[in-house]
Design an enzyme around this catalytic site. Sequence first.
Site, PDB file in Angstrom:
ATOM      1  N   HIS A 121       8.654   7.491   7.650  1.00 42.37           N
ATOM      2  CA  HIS A 121       9.469   7.530   6.426  1.00 42.37           C
ATOM      3  C   HIS A 121      10.912   7.922   6.343  1.00 42.37           C
ATOM      4  CE1 HIS A 121       5.802   6.990   3.477  1.00 42.37           C
ATOM      5  NE2 HIS A 121       5.404   7.292   4.810  1.00 42.37           N
ATOM      6  N   ARG A 173       0.726  -1.273  -0.035  1.00 46.40           N
ATOM      7  CA  ARG A 173       0.198   0.125  -0.011  1.00 46.40           C
ATOM      8  C   ARG A 173       0.970   1.029  -0.071  1.00 46.40           C
ATOM      9  NH1 ARG A 173      -0.588   4.909   2.382  1.00 46.40           N
ATOM     10  NH2 ARG A 173      -0.033   3.663   4.505  1.00 46.40           N
ATOM     11  N   ASP A 174       1.443   1.645   1.079  1.00 45.02           N
ATOM     12  CA  ASP A 174       2.203   2.939   1.148  1.00 45.02           C
ATOM     13  C   ASP A 174       3.500   2.812   0.331  1.00 45.02           C
ATOM     14  OD1 ASP A 174       2.793   5.338   1.867  1.00 45.02           O
ATOM     15  OD2 ASP A 174       3.072   4.833   4.081  1.00 45.02           O
ATOM     16  N   HIS A 212       5.008   5.223  12.659  1.00 44.57           N
ATOM     17  CA  HIS A 212       5.033   5.036  11.141  1.00 44.57           C
ATOM     18  C   HIS A 212       6.156   6.043  10.649  1.00 44.57           C
ATOM     19  CE1 HIS A 212       2.740   4.398   7.346  1.00 44.57           C
ATOM     20  NE2 HIS A 212       3.255   5.720   6.849  1.00 44.57           N
ATOM     21  N   CYS A 256       4.147   9.439  -0.544  1.00 44.66           N
ATOM     22  CA  CYS A 256       3.079   9.706  -0.445  1.00 44.66           C
ATOM     23  C   CYS A 256       2.673  10.487  -1.684  1.00 44.66           C
ATOM     24  CB  CYS A 256       2.503  10.414   0.821  1.00 44.66           C
ATOM     25  SG  CYS A 256       0.962  10.890   0.874  1.00 44.66           S
ATOM     26  N   ASN A 288       9.240   4.236   2.707  1.00 43.17           N
ATOM     27  CA  ASN A 288       9.174   4.165   4.146  1.00 43.17           C
ATOM     28  C   ASN A 288      10.329   3.471   5.020  1.00 43.17           C
ATOM     29  OD1 ASN A 288       6.160   3.783   2.776  1.00 43.17           O
ATOM     30  ND2 ASN A 288       5.720   3.806   5.085  1.00 43.17           N
TER      31      ASN A 288
HETATM   32  P1  HMG Z   1     -13.498  14.057  -3.005  1.00 46.40           P
HETATM   33  O1  HMG Z   1     -13.062  14.435  -4.595  1.00 46.40           O
HETATM   34  O2  HMG Z   1     -13.484  15.243  -2.055  1.00 46.40           O
HETATM   35  O3  HMG Z   1     -14.459  12.830  -2.988  1.00 46.40           O
HETATM   36  O4  HMG Z   1     -12.274  13.100  -2.485  1.00 46.40           O
HETATM   37  P2  HMG Z   1     -16.142  12.868  -3.306  1.00 46.40           P
HETATM   38  O5  HMG Z   1     -16.847  12.224  -2.523  1.00 46.40           O
HETATM   39  O6  HMG Z   1     -16.480  14.149  -3.710  1.00 46.40           O
HETATM   40  O7  HMG Z   1     -16.140  11.933  -4.770  1.00 46.40           O
HETATM   41  C1  HMG Z   1     -15.404  12.331  -6.043  1.00 46.40           C
HETATM   42  C2  HMG Z   1     -15.381  10.909  -6.858  1.00 46.40           C
HETATM   43  O8  HMG Z   1     -14.571  10.095  -6.343  1.00 46.40           O
HETATM   44  C3  HMG Z   1     -16.730  10.443  -6.856  1.00 46.40           C
HETATM   45  O9  HMG Z   1     -16.603   9.957  -8.269  1.00 46.40           O
HETATM   46  C4  HMG Z   1     -16.601   9.472  -5.931  1.00 46.40           C
HETATM   47  O10 HMG Z   1     -17.417   8.242  -6.467  1.00 46.40           O
HETATM   48  C5  HMG Z   1     -15.292   8.943  -5.913  1.00 46.40           C
HETATM   49  P3  HMG Z   1     -17.170  10.342  -9.790  1.00 46.40           P
HETATM   50  O11 HMG Z   1     -18.889  10.755  -9.249  1.00 46.40           O
HETATM   51  O12 HMG Z   1     -16.673  11.711  -9.763  1.00 46.40           O
HETATM   52  O13 HMG Z   1     -17.046   9.472 -10.548  1.00 46.40           O
HETATM   53  N1  HMG Z   1     -14.959   8.300  -4.699  1.00 46.40           N
HETATM   54  C6  HMG Z   1     -14.405   6.974  -4.510  1.00 46.40           C
HETATM   55  N2  HMG Z   1     -14.261   6.208  -5.235  1.00 46.40           N
HETATM   56  C7  HMG Z   1     -13.752   4.902  -4.981  1.00 46.40           C
HETATM   57  N3  HMG Z   1     -13.453   4.756  -3.433  1.00 46.40           N
HETATM   58  C8  HMG Z   1     -13.697   5.538  -2.692  1.00 46.40           C
HETATM   59  C9  HMG Z   1     -14.457   6.803  -3.158  1.00 46.40           C
HETATM   60  N4  HMG Z   1     -14.615   8.046  -2.610  1.00 46.40           N
HETATM   61  C10 HMG Z   1     -14.950   8.595  -3.474  1.00 46.40           C
HETATM   62  N5  HMG Z   1     -13.487   5.442  -1.275  1.00 46.40           N
HETATM   63  C11 HMG Z   1     -11.259  11.259  -1.273  1.00 46.40           C
HETATM   64  C12 HMG Z   1     -12.026  12.505  -1.320  1.00 46.40           C
HETATM   65  C13 HMG Z   1     -11.066  11.116   0.152  1.00 46.40           C
HETATM   66  C14 HMG Z   1     -12.057  10.125  -1.787  1.00 46.40           C
HETATM   67  C15 HMG Z   1     -10.020  11.422  -2.232  1.00 46.40           C
HETATM   68  O14 HMG Z   1      -9.408  12.701  -1.716  1.00 46.40           O
HETATM   69  C16 HMG Z   1      -9.074  10.254  -1.892  1.00 46.40           C
HETATM   70  O15 HMG Z   1      -9.298   9.297  -2.439  1.00 46.40           O
HETATM   71  N6  HMG Z   1      -7.835  10.612  -1.121  1.00 46.40           N
HETATM   72  C17 HMG Z   1      -7.021   9.517  -0.837  1.00 46.40           C
HETATM   73  C18 HMG Z   1      -5.536   9.930  -0.944  1.00 46.40           C
HETATM   74  C19 HMG Z   1      -4.839   8.913  -0.521  1.00 46.40           C
HETATM   75  O16 HMG Z   1      -4.935   7.680  -0.768  1.00 46.40           O
HETATM   76  N7  HMG Z   1      -3.501   9.259  -0.003  1.00 46.40           N
HETATM   77  C20 HMG Z   1      -2.502   8.107   0.591  1.00 46.40           C
HETATM   78  C21 HMG Z   1      -2.733   7.622   1.506  1.00 46.40           C
HETATM   79  S1  HMG Z   1      -2.502   8.459   3.118  1.00 46.40           S
HETATM   80  C22 HMG Z   1      -0.702   8.018   3.390  1.00 46.40           C
HETATM   81  O17 HMG Z   1      -0.079   7.729   2.497  1.00 46.40           O
HETATM   82  C23 HMG Z   1      -0.362   8.717   4.733  1.00 46.40           C
HETATM   83  C24 HMG Z   1      -0.097   7.317   5.596  1.00 46.40           C
HETATM   84  O18 HMG Z   1       0.936   6.587   5.014  1.00 46.40           O
HETATM   85  C25 HMG Z   1       0.647   7.714   6.854  1.00 46.40           C
HETATM   86  C26 HMG Z   1       1.688   8.892   6.736  1.00 46.40           C
HETATM   87  O19 HMG Z   1       2.688   8.684   6.267  1.00 46.40           O
HETATM   88  O20 HMG Z   1       1.530   9.883   7.243  1.00 46.40           O
HETATM   89  C27 HMG Z   1      -1.249   6.643   6.058  1.00 46.40           C
HETATM   90 MG    MG Z   2       2.803   6.608   4.933  1.00 46.74          MG
END
Ligand code: HMG
Ligand code: MG
Length: 285
Positions: free
Chosen positions: A207, A13-14, A205, A238, A247
Amino acid sequence: MADHVTIYEMAPRDGLQNESRPIDTAAKIRLVDLLSDCGFSHIEVTSFVSAKWVPQMADAAEVLAGIRRRPGVIYAALTPNLQGLERALAAGVGEVAVFASASEGFSQRNINCSIAESLARFAPVLAAAQAAGVPVRGYVSCVTDCPYDGPIAPEAVAAVAGALRNLGCRQISLGDTLGTARPDTVAAVLEAVLHRVPACDLAGHFHDTAGRALDNIALALTYGLRVFDSAAGGLGGCPYAPGARGNVATEAVVDLLHRKGFGTGIDTTALTRAATFAQSLRRAT
Ligand code: HMG
Ligand code: MG
């Protein structure tokens, strides 16, 4: 008996979410299968996020459907909202995670809402996951530094960690998203967070952008943390944290822990095999 440390394996994932070229679903499945043979209790397999935001995770359901599920291993996934949770439950996840940020800038860039809005959005996710009998982990990103907002106050981290715990997250993972934390800044964060969440419910966690992740883990161990997130082969980054590299590598964490006399339950031969494969995926992009 040696004190045990649990490693949450993050490579699928990450580790892969930031790779710019598509990686075959079959290769992701192979990576998870290799990791399943290493002795991890938890493997974070994928994310049920919007494919428009993170295209690399678009095949989340296919990956979960294709892996060989080894008994005793919990296969986890990120779920930012109810839509993600529903997809994750349908795919048969063993655990889900919601992810918040201690900084407003990263919250907006990463999940397109404020911290307060994210917490409100997570409440029904936790309720539905609990109703389905699936445990929920919570992440707090940018616990010392944010690529958009700069240094983060430890009290801001404690507030979000406490809020996630109050929502029902069984464990809170503190993320050094940028990989620029130092032992002194991590210590300040832990001093603040430990007023709200006990060490037994925290994870680190880190990096490794600045090469200090192992020092930060060593520091966190002295505060009683016994769960750490890492990625085989040091994969990672990320998409919404420019400059954040890998990571911390699982093999380096396991080596550190074993040298310190901790038990991990990890088979280092199997881990070397998985890490080599993980790195081949990065080289392929
Ligand atoms: P948004 O655009 O505000 O969402 O995104 P929305 O609710 O307005 O929906 C927009 C579109 O996305 C719609 O589709 C939804 O159906 C679809 P459309 O009608 O335009 O065709 N949608 C989805 N599709 C599939 N699965 C879903 C989903 N939700 C909405 N769950 C949202 C908001 C949160 C969805 C978006 O910003 C997003 O997906 N962000 C994820 C970002 C991400 O994955 N970042 C990396 C992970 S975090 C990380 O790495 C940090 C961590 O490792 C810890 C650290 O290191 O600090 C954990
Ligand atoms: Mg991370």
